[in-house]
Design a protein around this motif. Structure first.
Motif: not given
Length: 112
Positions: A12-16, A54, A52
């Protein structure tokens, strides 16, 4: 008797941005299969404009996390070797792998 199949979007967009996502997939493959997941959809696997990124700000379509570019060898999700290991683990558990490929995204490109 045919059964329904289930695909999981494994990002998902905010995957670490810790470089461990492919390792997480490798470790979770048996659990995913046991839970009824037949396929996984992965984010773009190519080098983005930073560690960072994505995967949608593509820098190099041929760098899967093996070259030192944009300040990192790995992608946001891990190295090429870790990607291969994760895919292998999925296949060992009869999970199909689909990779999101965005050939027209070049936001991270530069003159080099």
């Amino acid at each position: 008797m045919e059964r329904n199949h289930t695909i999981m979007q494994f990002f998902e967009w905010n995957t670490k941005a810790d470089g461990k996502h492919w390792n997480r997939l490798k470790e979770l493959a048996p659990e995913l299969k046991a839970g009824g997941i037949d396929s996984v959809w992965l984010p773009p696997v190519t080098k983005g404009q930073s560690a960072e990124d994505n995967g949608y700000g593509v820098y190099d379509h041929y760098d899967l996390g093996e070259f030192d570019q944009k300040g990192t060898v790995r992608t946001k999700y891990g190295t090429k070797q870790e990607l291969h290991e994760a895919i292998r683990a999925c296949h060992e558990h009869e999970i199909c792998v689909y990779i999101d490929v965005v050939m027209n995204h070049k936001a991270g490109a530069d003159e080099t």
